[in-house]
Design a protein around this motif. Structure first.
Motif, short mmCIF file in Angstrom:
data_model
loop_
_atom_site.label_atom_id
_atom_site.label_comp_id
_atom_site.label_asym_id
_atom_site.label_seq_id
_atom_site.Cartn_x
_atom_site.Cartn_y
_atom_site.Cartn_z
N VAL A 64 0.86 -1.19 0.00
CA VAL A 64 0.00 0.00 0.00
C VAL A 64 0.89 1.23 0.00
O VAL A 64 2.05 1.18 0.44
N SER A 65 0.36 2.33 -0.52
CA SER A 65 1.11 3.59 -0.57
C SER A 65 0.89 4.37 0.72
O SER A 65 -0.16 4.26 1.37
N GLY A 66 1.88 5.17 1.06
CA GLY A 66 1.74 6.02 2.24
C GLY A 66 3.11 6.48 2.71
O GLY A 66 4.16 6.09 2.15
N TYR A 67 3.10 7.29 3.74
CA TYR A 67 4.34 7.80 4.29
C TYR A 67 4.88 6.85 5.35
O TYR A 67 4.13 6.33 6.18
N VAL A 68 6.19 6.60 5.28
CA VAL A 68 6.83 5.72 6.26
C VAL A 68 6.72 6.37 7.64
O VAL A 68 7.13 7.52 7.83
N GLN A 83 8.55 -10.84 10.45
CA GLN A 83 8.88 -9.76 11.38
C GLN A 83 8.53 -8.42 10.73
O GLN A 83 8.75 -8.19 9.55
N ILE A 84 7.96 -7.49 11.53
CA ILE A 84 7.62 -6.17 11.01
C ILE A 84 8.90 -5.36 10.80
O ILE A 84 9.71 -5.19 11.72
N LEU A 85 9.08 -4.87 9.57
CA LEU A 85 10.26 -4.09 9.22
C LEU A 85 9.95 -2.59 9.15
O LEU A 85 10.75 -1.76 9.60
N VAL A 168 4.76 -3.56 7.13
CA VAL A 168 5.54 -4.26 6.09
C VAL A 168 6.40 -5.30 6.78
O VAL A 168 7.28 -4.97 7.58
N ARG A 169 6.14 -6.57 6.45
CA ARG A 169 6.81 -7.69 7.12
C ARG A 169 7.87 -8.33 6.22
O ARG A 169 7.80 -8.23 4.99
N SER A 170 8.81 -9.00 6.85
CA SER A 170 9.84 -9.70 6.09
C SER A 170 9.25 -10.97 5.48
O SER A 170 8.64 -11.77 6.19
N SER A 192 8.29 1.19 -4.58
CA SER A 192 9.41 1.61 -3.72
C SER A 192 10.07 0.41 -3.06
O SER A 192 9.39 -0.43 -2.46
N VAL A 193 11.41 0.32 -3.16
CA VAL A 193 12.17 -0.72 -2.46
C VAL A 193 12.54 -0.17 -1.09
O VAL A 193 13.25 0.84 -0.99
N LEU A 194 12.03 -0.81 -0.04
CA LEU A 194 12.28 -0.33 1.32
C LEU A 194 13.60 -0.88 1.87
O LEU A 194 14.35 -0.17 2.52
N THR A 195 13.87 -2.16 1.61
CA THR A 195 15.13 -2.80 2.01
C THR A 195 15.24 -4.11 1.24
O THR A 195 14.33 -4.47 0.48
N THR A 196 16.34 -4.79 1.43
CA THR A 196 16.56 -6.09 0.79
C THR A 196 16.88 -7.11 1.87
O THR A 196 17.65 -6.83 2.80
#
Length: 410
Positions: A64-68, A83-85, A168-170, A192-196
């Motif tokens: 979903v879109s939105g502000y971190v 796990q929630i990232l 956003v979970r792993s 958007s890529v948040l992490t890897t």
């Protein structure tokens, strides 16, 4: 005076003619060091170079879109599956859920009214007090309200999912990279890529095997001297990293590519390895991108005769070993060398365990020359970081050496 000289010359000539000529004396025996071939149980290996890689790698994107709103993991550390990232600001999605739930209640009320109207008018329809068309309108009103309620409940489910997706979970257990978006930045759904996150256990190692070695293994498989990955066999493979002694990481081959790479002439194979944490630390020995050396057994363990590689020499295009016979004279024995094993040369044919092989002092040794042999024992080889390579096809490489492996291409 002249008579005396002539008489003296005649005496000398007669004396010279009376001496018999004989063979020249033998040269003194050369001192050489000899040893019986070492008999040992050997496992010959194919040496390979490769690269460690992760089993899974995932770019974590929001649904979903939105502000971190919050980053809830430690960058560069291991995370668990689910796990929630990250947390996306949930306010809009909470409002959407409330709106969907309110709309569903409206449709529930409409359905109750439509069902009540239908129940009241059903006896009238049986008595023909109302027309069939009017009664059908009550049925349609009920079905419409039921369908609207079903759609509203679907909207509730979607709103609940959207609200849940703000967390956003792993998608897997592994090691997370850095956070590419920090609080306050806009994350766009599915973009958007948040992490890897990369998996850490098990790990893969990829190797490229040259065509000559592939042909050797095909021949051994056809002769049932080794097993094939394609038939489900877990062919053992060991690897070492830079700076390590021996091959401390054991695994098995579980993938062989279906064709040779036309640009490198090599076949890609893959081994899988467990990667437990180093005791007392949070680190693991294998990481994606590490260079490694690997070895794969070339057939089953067997008994073999071993000599130092320097004892094998070339003579008119053939390989020979100089041995000392019972009469202490040198004999040239044609041999068939195999691969190297821990620094010693395997001899496949041409020698027996009772032969006395010249291992030092070979500079002036020739067949038939008498020698003074001094016996020594060939020390049993120790495990070394090197490993062994297969003997290549005849005429293409020096015995006991394999063609150098091609560069790794995953």
């Amino acid at each position: 005076m002249w008579k005396w000289v002539a008489r003296s010359c005649g005496i000398l000539v007669a004396a010279g003619c009376s001496q018999k000529s004989g063979p020249p004396p033998e040269p003194p025996a050369l001192t050489v060091i000899v040893a019986h071939p070492l008999t040992d149980r050997v496992t010959v290996y194919t040496d390979l170079t490769g690269t460690v890689d992760q089993k899974d790698i995932v770019d974590v994107r929001p649904r979903v879109s939105g502000y971190v709103q919050e980053v809830k993991f430690d960058e560069g550390k291991e995370v668990e599956k689910d796990q929630i990232l990250f947390v996306i600001d949930p306010v809009i999605y909470q409002a959407q859920l409330q709106q969907a739930e309110g709309q569903a209640k409206v449709y529930e009320a409409q359905l109750r009214k439509a069902e009540a109207d239908l129940a009241r008018n059903e006896p009238l329809a049986k008595e023909k007090a109302i027309s069939k068309a009017e009664f059908d309108s009550f049925i349609a009103a009920r079905d419409q309200a039921s369908a609207q309620l079903l759609g509203a409940r679907g909207n509730i489910d979607q709103a609940k999912r959207n609200l849940e997706w703000t967390k956003v979970r792993s998608p897997l257990a592994g090691r997370a990279g850095r956070a590419y978006l920090t609080p306050g930045n806009l994350a766009v759904a599915d973009q958007s890529v948040l992490t890897t996150v990369v998996s850490v256990e098990p790990m893969y190692a990829y190797f490229d095997v040259d065509e000559a070695t592939v042909r050797i293994y095909q021949k051994l498989i056809a002769e049932k001297k080794t097993e094939s990955v394609q038939t489900g066999a877990k062919v053992p493979v060991e690897i070492q990293l830079k700076g390590e002694d021996g091959y401390p990481h054991q695994g098995y081959l579980e993938f062989v590519d279906n064709r040779l790479n036309p640009s490198t002439g090599s076949l890609t194979i893959r081994g899988v390895f467990q990667n437990p944490k180093i005791p007392g630390t949070e680190s693991r020995p294998l990481s994606a991108g590490f260079y490694c050396r690997g070895r794969i057994p070339l057939g089953q363990p067997r008994e073999a005769l071993l000599v130092p590689p320097s004892a094998v020499t070339s003579d008119q295009g053939r390989k020979v070993v100089y041995a000392v016979g019972a009469d202490n004279r040198v004999v040239a024995k044609p041999v068939e060398p195999g691969p190297l094993f821990r620094g010693l040369q395997i001899i496949e044919k041409g020698l027996t365990a009772d032969d006395r092989v010249v291992i030092r002092g070979m500079a002036r040794v020739q067949p038939g020359v008498p020698v003074d042999p001094k016996e020594e024992a060939i020390p049993k080889p120790k495990e070394s970081p090197g490993g062994q390579k297969p003997a290549p096809p005849s005429g293409t490489q020096t015995a006991g050496q394999a063609p150098p492996p091609a560069g790794n291409n995953k």
